[in-house]
Write an enzyme that holds these catalytic residues in place. Structure first.
Site, mmCIF file in Angstrom:
data_model
loop_
_atom_site.group_PDB
_atom_site.id
_atom_site.type_symbol
_atom_site.label_atom_id
_atom_site.label_comp_id
_atom_site.label_asym_id
_atom_site.label_seq_id
_atom_site.Cartn_x
_atom_site.Cartn_y
_atom_site.Cartn_z
ATOM 1 N N SER A 161 0.838 -1.196 0.000
ATOM 2 C CA SER A 161 0.000 0.000 0.000
ATOM 3 C C SER A 161 0.867 1.238 0.000
ATOM 4 O O SER A 161 2.081 1.170 0.146
ATOM 5 C CB SER A 161 -0.880 0.002 1.249
ATOM 6 O OG SER A 161 -0.071 0.276 2.373
ATOM 7 N N LYS A 162 0.199 2.384 -0.166
ATOM 8 C CA LYS A 162 0.904 3.670 -0.190
ATOM 9 C C LYS A 162 1.843 3.812 1.001
ATOM 10 O O LYS A 162 2.893 4.413 0.903
ATOM 11 C CB LYS A 162 -0.124 4.805 -0.147
ATOM 12 C CG LYS A 162 -0.663 5.152 -1.505
ATOM 13 C CD LYS A 162 -1.480 6.429 -1.426
ATOM 14 C CE LYS A 162 -2.395 6.517 -2.628
ATOM 15 N NZ LYS A 162 -3.662 7.154 -2.339
ATOM 16 N N ARG A 163 1.411 3.269 2.122
ATOM 17 C CA ARG A 163 2.196 3.430 3.346
ATOM 18 C C ARG A 163 3.612 2.864 3.235
ATOM 19 O O ARG A 163 4.526 3.330 3.894
ATOM 20 C CB ARG A 163 1.462 2.790 4.532
ATOM 21 C CG ARG A 163 1.027 3.805 5.562
ATOM 22 C CD ARG A 163 0.155 3.150 6.609
ATOM 23 N NE ARG A 163 -1.003 2.510 5.988
ATOM 24 C CZ ARG A 163 -1.509 1.354 6.375
ATOM 25 N NH1 ARG A 163 -0.961 0.688 7.358
ATOM 26 N NH2 ARG A 163 -2.566 0.844 5.768
#
Ligand code: GLU
Length: 487
Positions: A255-257
């Protein structure tokens, strides 16, 4: 059969690594067989539309070499290639009405208040999801006419029977059979008149003659519904290849994280587009041998989609860094210098001479994995960092503070005496000294290198650093080293 594949991104932001992999595999499936690779922009979800995202799509395809043969900017006779434009031609509504006539779809006029009462079925994550109860399937022809006439908002839903099963085939997952009762009467046309992805992907893939559909396996659970649509129309189902999830190192969805989930993030972190493509190709696919480095042309030749693996692929940034390093090593010197220059400029003094910069570029080329590594490799050339005298102690070189102090005191006059600060001359001189004294190389070179760099690791040896620093700066650093060791 002429192979036609499509990359069908939704313009919702940066290009996620998963999307890039879909694009790459679609491209490779087509190109491996001399087929056509098409770009279709799926912008029917107006709420998720992000300004500028279409540009990102074009830019990424350009930067990665995934050239489309057809698309909004290249007409191949199957346009329009943007779903919002296709919608204006009335194509989705026409086919939805055809399904209504066949009894495979129906108008639904239920409002939000009613739908909210239906949210009962928990999905895999335990979240309640809407499961429509076919209420509007029971409306009479007259009621429907009256509602439409009155301008009552409506959607069109797929009519899926409550009995029986539906089977569809995926190249990786094989035959998948589901109970029809598990399938929701999904919306085909939304109240704003736009088709859902669920409907548009079927109509478009068929009308655009797509033969192979490669996409993320988040679409796997909806695919039986798509197959029912194909069957209802009497159309051939394309070959489906649903790709496994890409996870981060902790086996969670990438994910973006994670900070490196998109192609743009990776470029910003100094990765090369070619290395990223090479790495992404191996996220779920492998060749027959253990080869890992592939240019795009080589991938086209080797790529056999039957060798795609269905177990989740872990995005391993350490591996990508290694691969990027291999690309840097193989890169032409000039090109490397051109790309490394901004990083060298940022790490070296502003008046650092060009010809020395080129030399430094050649030294770091084989030692870095990504361009931002350059700074840590060369920063000492501009300014000697503060360092711990403990660094003079090296087990293998048999050095410590005491031996280093005496060696530096011995070589200082030699370095003061000579004016020839070229690597070769300095090396010959120090070698002569080493032989005369009966020392080991490292015993002398380690303290010199430490005094000159204040670092454990440098992109070159002691005499090369002497040459780069020049006489004055070198002597000043050796004296500083002596001072530090005397304390
Ligand atoms: N628009 C969809 C997405 O971006 C495409 C999925 C597909 O390839 O069918 O996820």
């Amino acid at each position: 059969m002429k192979i036609r594949t499509r990359y069908a991104p939704s313009p919702t932001g940066k290009m996620h690594v998963g999307n890039l992999r879909s694009a790459l595999y679609e491209f490779l499936v087509a190109k491996h067989e001399g087929g056509t690779f098409m770009l279709r922009i799926e912008d029917t979800d107006q709420e998720r539309y992000v300004e500028g995202a279409v540009d990102i799509i074009y830019r990424t395809l350009e930067a990665t070499g995934l050239k489309h043969d057809e698309g909004p900017d290249k007409d191949g006779g199957y346009g329009p290639y943007i779903q919002s434009e296709r919608m204006k031609t009335g194509i989705y509504m026409k086919y939805a009405k055809e399904l209504i006539d066949k009894g495979e779809a129906y108008y639904c006029f239920c409002d939000k208040a009613r739908l909210d009462t239906l949210k009962t079925k928990p999905d895999e994550d335990g979240k309640a999801i809407a499961f429509y109860d076919k209420h509007c399937l029971g409306l009479s022809k007259e009621e429907i006419e009256a509602n439409l006439k009155a301008g009552k908002p409506f959607v069109i839903r797929q009519n899926i029977p409550n009995e029986g099963t539906t089977t569809f085939h995926d190249e990786l997952y094989g035959d998948i059979t589901v109970e029809n009762a598990e399938l929701d009467d999904m919306i085909l046309i939304k109240s704003d008149g736009y088709p859902t992805y669920n409907f548009a992907n079927v109509v478009d893939d068929h009308t655009m003659n797509i033969t192979h559909v490669v996409r993320g396996n988040e679409y796997l659970s909806s695919s039986p519904k798509y197959v029912r649509l194909y069957d209802a129309f009497g159309w051939d189902v394309p070959i489906y290849i649903h790709l496994p999830l890409i996870t981060d190192e902790n086996h969670k969805k990438l994910s973006k994280r994670s900070g490196h989930a998109s192609f743009e993030d990776l470029l910003e972190q100094g990765f090369l587009g070619e290395a990223v493509i090479n790495y992404v190709a191996l996220l779920g696919w492998s060749p027959e041998d253990n080869r890992e480095i592939f240019s795009l042309d080589e991938l086209i030749k080797e790529f056999d989609y039957h060798r795609i693996n269905k177990s989740p692929s872990v995005f391993d940034i350490v591996k990508l860094r290694w691969m990027n390093g291999e690309y840097l090593k193989a890169m032409d010197e000039e090109k490397f210098y051109e790309m490394a220059k901004p990083y060298l400029d940022a790490a070296l003094p502003s008046d650092y001479p060009e010809e020395k910069k080129k030399k430094v570029s050649g030294m770091v080329k084989t030692r870095i994995e990504v361009f931002p590594d350059i700074e840590g490799q060369v920063d000492f050339l501009g300014e000697l960092p503060d360092y711990d005298p403990e660094m003079y102690t090296h087990k293998k070189m048999k050095t410590n503070a005491e031996t280093s102090l005496s060696v530096l005191n011995e070589v200082l006059p030699l370095l003061e005496k000579t004016d020839d600060y070229t690597n070769d001359a300095l090396y010959a001189m120090l070698l002569k000294f080493i032989e005369e004294k009966g020392y080991k190389n490292g015993y002398v070179m380690w303290p010199i290198r430490t005094a000159l760099s204040g670092k454990q690791m440098t992109p070159c040896g002691a005499t090369e650093i002497l040459e780069l620093l020049g006489k004055e700066e070198s002597l000043s650093r050796i004296r500083k080293g002596i001072e530090l060791l005397e304390k």
